[in-house]
Motif scaffolding. Structure first.
Motif, PDB file in Angstrom:
ATOM      1  N   VAL B 120      17.203   2.393  -3.433  1.00  0.00           N
ATOM      2  CA  VAL B 120      16.135   2.929  -4.292  1.00  0.00           C
ATOM      3  C   VAL B 120      15.139   1.819  -4.622  1.00  0.00           C
ATOM      4  N   TRP B 121      15.606   0.591  -4.765  1.00  0.00           N
ATOM      5  CA  TRP B 121      14.676  -0.527  -4.997  1.00  0.00           C
ATOM      6  C   TRP B 121      13.795  -0.755  -3.770  1.00  0.00           C
ATOM      7  N   LEU B 122      14.445  -0.710  -2.592  1.00  0.00           N
ATOM      8  CA  LEU B 122      13.665  -0.949  -1.369  1.00  0.00           C
ATOM      9  C   LEU B 122      12.662   0.173  -1.142  1.00  0.00           C
ATOM     10  N   HIS B 123      13.056   1.394  -1.501  1.00  0.00           N
ATOM     11  CA  HIS B 123      12.128   2.521  -1.404  1.00  0.00           C
ATOM     12  C   HIS B 123      10.916   2.271  -2.298  1.00  0.00           C
ATOM     13  N   MET B 124      11.187   1.804  -3.510  1.00  0.00           N
ATOM     14  CA  MET B 124      10.086   1.490  -4.428  1.00  0.00           C
ATOM     15  C   MET B 124       9.193   0.403  -3.833  1.00  0.00           C
ATOM     16  N   MET B 125       9.810  -0.618  -3.224  1.00  0.00           N
ATOM     17  CA  MET B 125       9.032  -1.710  -2.643  1.00  0.00           C
ATOM     18  C   MET B 125       8.149  -1.201  -1.505  1.00  0.00           C
ATOM     19  N   ARG B 126       8.700  -0.286  -0.700  1.00  0.00           N
ATOM     20  CA  ARG B 126       7.923   0.270   0.412  1.00  0.00           C
ATOM     21  C   ARG B 126       6.736   1.075  -0.119  1.00  0.00           C
ATOM     22  N   VAL B 127       7.015   1.936  -1.100  1.00  0.00           N
ATOM     23  CA  VAL B 127       5.942   2.760  -1.649  1.00  0.00           C
ATOM     24  C   VAL B 127       4.877   1.871  -2.279  1.00  0.00           C
ATOM     25  N   PHE B 128       5.341   0.776  -2.909  1.00  0.00           N
ATOM     26  CA  PHE B 128       4.364  -0.139  -3.494  1.00  0.00           C
ATOM     27  C   PHE B 128       3.521  -0.814  -2.411  1.00  0.00           C
ATOM     28  N   LEU B 129       4.201  -1.364  -1.387  1.00  0.00           N
ATOM     29  CA  LEU B 129       3.476  -2.142  -0.376  1.00  0.00           C
ATOM     30  C   LEU B 129       2.485  -1.289   0.416  1.00  0.00           C
ATOM     31  N   THR B 130       2.771  -0.002   0.574  1.00  0.00           N
ATOM     32  CA  THR B 130       1.828   0.846   1.301  1.00  0.00           C
ATOM     33  C   THR B 130       0.805   1.474   0.355  1.00  0.00           C
ATOM     34  N   GLY B 131       0.866   1.099  -0.925  1.00  0.00           N
ATOM     35  CA  GLY B 131      -0.086   1.657  -1.876  1.00  0.00           C
ATOM     36  C   GLY B 131       0.039   3.156  -2.024  1.00  0.00           C
ATOM     37  N   SER B 132       1.243   3.685  -1.769  1.00  0.00           N
ATOM     38  CA  SER B 132       1.387   5.141  -1.766  1.00  0.00           C
ATOM     39  C   SER B 132       1.480   5.741  -3.166  1.00  0.00           C
TER      40      SER B 132
END
Lengths: 381, 260
Positions: B120-132
């Motif tokens: 769930v942390w990595l999911h958050m990091m991905r959503v953050f990095l793609t500006g989603s």
């Protein structure tokens, strides 16, 4: 200041014949792993990684680095008993997983950001740009989902067969273990207890993390970088967020799990957890600094008089600094882009986040304990 | 021969009552496969190719959801063997270890919980990095933040249940924080300023935030029951509801994010 008894001294004391180069290396790592050295180093490393993100993310550079790191990470298990006992503890396995997965995915994200940023400069399309190219969910998506589920199941089953879930002796309300640790995902917050009182480390700061995360999409008005990897277009947002996540959350969890031993003392990765070590605490408050050290007198009786220097500093930090920051060109532009309420919400959250490293530096340099110390009403900041 | 058996199954009344479409081999039946299945129709019929690239999504949101299901199933199985009472809790865990054939459910449950936190942390990091999280997906990010907190609370409440030293002292450390809540906790700033006329304190060890969490002054049987109910019923229900909202909003906000 924390003084570390080098392993080599212990070896000499126990009559061991001589000190090897390996012992010297372990001593070196132990000395440099204390937070006052290693946290700034991690910060420098993080900012360097983002500064040179186009260089090191090339697979030819990243993979040797990653493989080298992996070898070093695991090579010390047979070479050092303390290190092995920390790493092999079943409940600590997820932290190693977190370290490797976070590094890997940080690379994966930044690699694509580097390619996209390059492509934008030379006018080529983004990796993600294929709006016309649609595929059906059956089979393209559902099959990869099935595959992911199967792989995840296999990993979970293998993990569960290899490692027994830990079970210690039955609960004994009279006998706390030393150290008593919160679950690993809260150890960053427990680490903050070294620098802050529980109301800050355990309630206000986590509350603000949640609030700040939730407020993020409403604060960040930068229209660029929506739906694709980029660093160039969102430098401030990414650096701020990553500082909070990588340094203040993940690194502090690693500290809390691997390097905090009995009495929450800090131990290097190759140090034996000695429950009898006492680290002297000679911490002083801002009021002591002002009235005793600088003015050479003693503390006034009235708590408001006594604590005014700290209160002035706090009001300055939370109230004036966000305003003063707008004098800096970058924050000035943010202020006019974002508008009043967005900017000040962002700026106050930003300076509160900065308060954490600032107070850490205060502790490391002049043993700062409290900026405001009002134990009379449990208000210590 | 085998093909004949398969064909006769596929042509039977039972099969065709369940699957209303033919084998998903052409465009029409593939669309039908997604649309006529209650679970698969979480997906749109078609997606952007780059949106489902593994290097874009990292699959972390999906894995988190899968781990949630794995935790639910293994958790239900564990509930058959576990009684949330101080007298039995620890010995039930021991018994699970000693008597269950091939018993790895507790391991699956515990390691799955750790894995779910990381995913769930990595999911958050991905959503953050793609500006989603940017418009139009702001609200779904907020739902995600709540789900992130719920995931950690699920794990935290489950931590107490084995009732061993690790469990009660980790929760003791954690619940000390509740005691320090400003105004609402016994040791929190300002709590001794809250008084009824006549100097009667409002916030006492029997009425503060920690007492609310533990149902007592320290981690005892009331806390065990509270954490059990929160862990098995309250938080999973809340999480499941919000997961539904989260998924529904992905569709309503335009699917997996991509360049505008």
């Amino acid at each position: 200041m924390i003084s570390l008894l080098p392993n080599s001294t212990l070896l000499l004391a126990s009559g061991a014949p001589d000190i090897t180069a390996l012992d010297k290396f372990k001593d070196f790592v132990n000395r440099w792993s204390v937070p006052q050295y290693s946290l700034p180093l991690f910060c420098i490393l993080m900012f360097a990684a983002f500064f040179w993100y186009r260089k090191w993310t090339k697979p030819a550079i990243f993979w040797p680095l990653m493989i080298g790191f992996t070898i070093v990470y695991f090579a010390f298990i047979p070479l050092d008993d303390s290190y092995a006992s920390i790493l092999k503890k079943p409940d600590n396995v997820p932290i190693s997983m977190m370290v490797f997965l976070t590094l890997y995915f940080l690379w994966l994200g930044l690699r694509q950001a580097a390619i996209n940023d390059q492509n934008m400069e030379i006018g080529k399309p983004l990796i993600e740009e294929d709006r016309e190219d649609k595929v059906l969910c059956w089979p393209d998506l559902v099959y990869s989902e099935l595959l992911a589920m199967v792989l995840c199941t296999v990993v979970l089953i293998v993990w569960s067969v290899l490692l027994k879930a830990p079970l210690e002796s039955p609960a004994n309300p009279a006998g706390p273990p030393n150290p008593s640790k919160a679950p690993w995902y809260f150890l960053g917050l427990q680490e903050l207890l070294v620098y802050f009182d529980p109301w800050m480390a355990g309630v206000v700061l986590p509350g603000l993390i949640i609030l700040g995360l939730a407020a993020m999409p409403y604060i960040d008005t930068n229209p660029k970088g929506n739906g694709y990897y980029t660093f160039k277009e969102r430098k401030f947002a990414i650096l701020t967020w990553m500082f909070g996540y990588l340094i203040l959350w993940c690194v502090l969890i690693v500290f809390g799990t691997f390097l905090r031993g009995p009495n929450w003392n800090f131990f290097g990765p190759f140090q034996v957890w000695d429950p009898h070590r006492v680290d002297p605490l000679t911490n002083i408050n801002i009021s002591d600094v002002w009235y005793v050290v600088l003015l050479g007198g003693k503390l006034p009786e009235n708590i408001l008089v006594r604590e005014w220097p700290g209160m002035v500093l706090t009001v300055f930090w939370l109230g004036a600094l966000p305003v003063l920051m707008t004098r800096i060109g970058f924050f000035g532009r943010l202020r006019s882009q974002m508008g009043f309420s967005r900017y000040y919400l962002m700026a106050v959250l930003f300076v509160i986040m900065l308060l954490v490293p600032v107070k850490m530096v205060g502790r490391w340099t002049f043993n700062l304990k409290y900026i405001i110390a009002m134990p009379e009403i449990n208000f210590n900041l | 021969m085998l093909q004949g058996v398969i064909n006769s199954i596929r042509e039977s009344q039972v099969w065709s009552s369940i699957f209303r479409h033919g084998i998903p081999r052409d465009r029409r039946t593939r669309v039908m496969a997604i649309m006529s299945n209650v679970f698969l129709h979480l997906h749109p019929v078609a997606v952007r190719k780059s949106g489902i690239r593994l290097s874009f999504t990292w699959c972390m949101g999906g894995l988190t959801f899968f781990l949630f299901i794995a935790e639910t199933i293994s958790g239900v199985l564990l509930m058959f063997y576990y009684r949330p009472v101080v007298e039995y809790a620890y010995s039930d865990i021991i018994g699970m270890r000693a008597h269950l054939t091939l018993g790895i459910m507790r391991e699956i449950h515990r390691w799955g919980a750790h894995a779910m936190i990381i995913s769930v942390w990595l999911h958050m990091m991905r959503v953050f990095l793609t500006g989603s999280y940017k418009p139009p997906r702001e609200f779904n990010w907020v739902v995600g933040v709540i789900l992130l907190v719920l995931t950690m609370l699920l794990s935290f409440t489950g931590y107490l249940l084995p009732w061993d030293q690790l469990a009660i002292w980790a929760i003791t450390v954690g619940s000390k924080m509740a005691e320090a809540t400003p105004f609402a906790g016994m040791a929190g700033p300002g709590s001794n300023l809250l008084q009824l006329p006549g100097g009667i304190p409002i916030v006492t060890p029997y009425s503060d935030a920690k007492f609310l969490l533990l149902g007592g002054e320290s981690v005892g049987e009331a806390a065990l029951l509270r954490f059990y109910v929160l862990h098995c019923i309250a938080i999973p229900l809340g999480a499941a509801t919000l997961i539904a909202v989260h998924f529904w909003r992905i569709r309503k906000d335009g699917g997996i994010s991509g360049p505008m």
